[in-house]
Design an enzyme around this catalytic site. Structure first.
Site, PDB file in Angstrom:
ATOM      1  N   SER A  15       0.801  -1.234   0.000  1.00  0.00           N
ATOM      2  CA  SER A  15       0.000   0.000   0.000  1.00  0.00           C
ATOM      3  C   SER A  15       0.828   1.275   0.000  1.00  0.00           C
ATOM      4  O   SER A  15       0.337   2.331   0.391  1.00  0.00           O
ATOM      5  CB  SER A  15      -0.961  -0.002   1.192  1.00  0.00           C
ATOM      6  OG  SER A  15      -0.340  -0.401   2.391  1.00  0.00           O
ATOM      7  N   THR A  16       2.073   1.202  -0.472  1.00  0.00           N
ATOM      8  CA  THR A  16       2.886   2.418  -0.547  1.00  0.00           C
ATOM      9  C   THR A  16       2.713   3.163  -1.868  1.00  0.00           C
ATOM     10  O   THR A  16       3.258   4.248  -2.050  1.00  0.00           O
ATOM     11  CB  THR A  16       4.384   2.098  -0.348  1.00  0.00           C
ATOM     12  OG1 THR A  16       4.794   1.143  -1.333  1.00  0.00           O
ATOM     13  CG2 THR A  16       4.635   1.533   1.049  1.00  0.00           C
ATOM     14  N   GLY A  18       0.134   3.298  -5.869  1.00  0.00           N
ATOM     15  CA  GLY A  18      -0.869   2.753  -6.764  1.00  0.00           C
ATOM     16  C   GLY A  18      -2.213   2.489  -6.114  1.00  0.00           C
ATOM     17  O   GLY A  18      -2.688   3.234  -5.255  1.00  0.00           O
ATOM     18  N   ILE A  19      -2.853   1.398  -6.537  1.00  0.00           N
ATOM     19  CA  ILE A  19      -4.177   1.041  -6.038  1.00  0.00           C
ATOM     20  C   ILE A  19      -4.147   0.793  -4.537  1.00  0.00           C
ATOM     21  O   ILE A  19      -5.067   1.190  -3.816  1.00  0.00           O
ATOM     22  CB  ILE A  19      -4.714  -0.183  -6.795  1.00  0.00           C
ATOM     23  CG1 ILE A  19      -5.007   0.179  -8.257  1.00  0.00           C
ATOM     24  CG2 ILE A  19      -5.968  -0.741  -6.115  1.00  0.00           C
ATOM     25  CD1 ILE A  19      -5.314  -1.018  -9.151  1.00  0.00           C
ATOM     26  N   SER A 141      -7.578  -8.855 -11.402  1.00  0.00           N
ATOM     27  CA  SER A 141      -7.400  -8.051 -12.613  1.00  0.00           C
ATOM     28  C   SER A 141      -8.320  -8.571 -13.698  1.00  0.00           C
ATOM     29  O   SER A 141      -8.714  -9.756 -13.683  1.00  0.00           O
ATOM     30  CB  SER A 141      -5.950  -8.141 -13.086  1.00  0.00           C
ATOM     31  OG  SER A 141      -5.792  -7.617 -14.397  1.00  0.00           O
ATOM     32  N   TYR A 154       1.373 -13.811 -15.295  1.00  0.00           N
ATOM     33  CA  TYR A 154       0.598 -12.842 -14.521  1.00  0.00           C
ATOM     34  C   TYR A 154      -0.888 -13.188 -14.576  1.00  0.00           C
ATOM     35  O   TYR A 154      -1.567 -13.250 -13.539  1.00  0.00           O
ATOM     36  CB  TYR A 154       0.833 -11.439 -15.079  1.00  0.00           C
ATOM     37  CG  TYR A 154      -0.051 -10.372 -14.467  1.00  0.00           C
ATOM     38  CD1 TYR A 154       0.232  -9.856 -13.209  1.00  0.00           C
ATOM     39  CD2 TYR A 154      -1.155  -9.867 -15.154  1.00  0.00           C
ATOM     40  CE1 TYR A 154      -0.574  -8.867 -12.649  1.00  0.00           C
ATOM     41  CE2 TYR A 154      -1.956  -8.883 -14.603  1.00  0.00           C
ATOM     42  CZ  TYR A 154      -1.668  -8.389 -13.352  1.00  0.00           C
ATOM     43  OH  TYR A 154      -2.464  -7.418 -12.798  1.00  0.00           O
TER      44      TYR A 154
END
Length: 264
Positions: A15-16, A18-19, A141, A154
């Site tokens: 959580s540092t 982007g989303i 995603s 991915y």
């Protein structure tokens, strides 16, 4: 609708930026105590400072650990015995031709994108069920449904997250705990921004125009025909973590701008 998460404790992995950062900020704005996670103390403290600039009243804690590794997840469970909300956002991606993806790449992606969420869910789900309330969210995603040929490894991990989240929703049935997956589409995250900004500068166009051109070229089925913002994705995450989302569990919630060409 006013979402209030006062008294709830939330761990958002990765959580540092982007989303994950947007989700941590959104949950903090809703009143939750948010545990901000990244691999280094410097990045975690910087993220906490940035969140407080926008949400001065935010209740935040730092968890600088590499949760892609088994020992990192074990350390997290030891330091933080219980949470009410777990957002399994940690993930990695890269463009790579299939024939160049070796066994180490497959294992690295599986550990980071799948096993991090499995391990943390194993640590926290039982306590949520015993207390009669909890939320677990896997950040998957649209690539879980539209497997990209240029990063099969991915896509595989994102599909695996859907299977795990659906299975855990059944494990938690009737307990007051919900488990869901959120599926972003093309999003203006740090990685995408880093890729598109040089293109925008070279062509003399805005970042937004470059993003729209990318979506039209690479995700032509998009209904919104632009990149989503990280805040737009975080809005869904915050909602599904709320009291109001109590009847939503076992779902794959798309915030993909309509990229996946199906109504179901």
């Amino acid at each position: 609708m006013r979402i209030a998460l006062d008294g709830k404790r939330a761990l958002v992995t990765g959580s540092t930026g982007g989303i994950g950062f947007a989700a941590a900020k959104g949950l903090a704005a809703a009143g939750a105590t948010v545990i901000v996670n990244g691999r280094t103390a410097e990045r975690v403290e910087a993220a906490i400072r940035d969140i407080r600039l926008e949400v001065p009243e935010a209740k935040l804690e730092a968890l600088p650990l590499d949760l892609a590794a088994a020992d990192g997840c074990a350390a997290a469970a030891e330091r933080i015995p219980a949470v009410d909300i777990l957002v399994n956002n940690l993930g990695i991606f890269e463009l790579k031709p299939f024939f160049e993806i070796d066994d180490a790449d497959w294992e690295r992606f599986f550990q980071a994108n799948v096993m991090s969420g499995v391990r943390l869910s194993r640590s926290y789900l039982k306590g949520m069920m015993e207390r009669g309330w909890g939320r677990i969210v896997f950040i998957s995603s649209e690539s879980a449904l539209n497997i990209p040929a240029d990063m099969v490894h991915y896509g595989f991990t994102k599909t695996a997250q859907l299977a795990v989240s659906r299975g855990l929703a059944k494990v938690a049935r009737g307990s007051g705990v919900t488990v869901n997956a959120v599926l972003p589409g093309p999003t203006a995250s740090e990685g995408v921004s880093a890729m598109l900004k040089p293109m925008a500068e070279e062509q003399g166009i805005s970042f937004e125009e470059a993003g729209a051109a990318f979506v039209k070229a690479e995700r032509s089925s998009s209904v919104i025909q632009r990149l989503a913002s990280v805040e737009e994705v975080a809005n869904m995450i915050v909602y599904v973590c709320s009291e109001q989302a109590s009847a939503t569990s076992g779902a794959a919630l798309r915030v993909d701008g309509g990229v996946v060409d199906t109504i179901a």
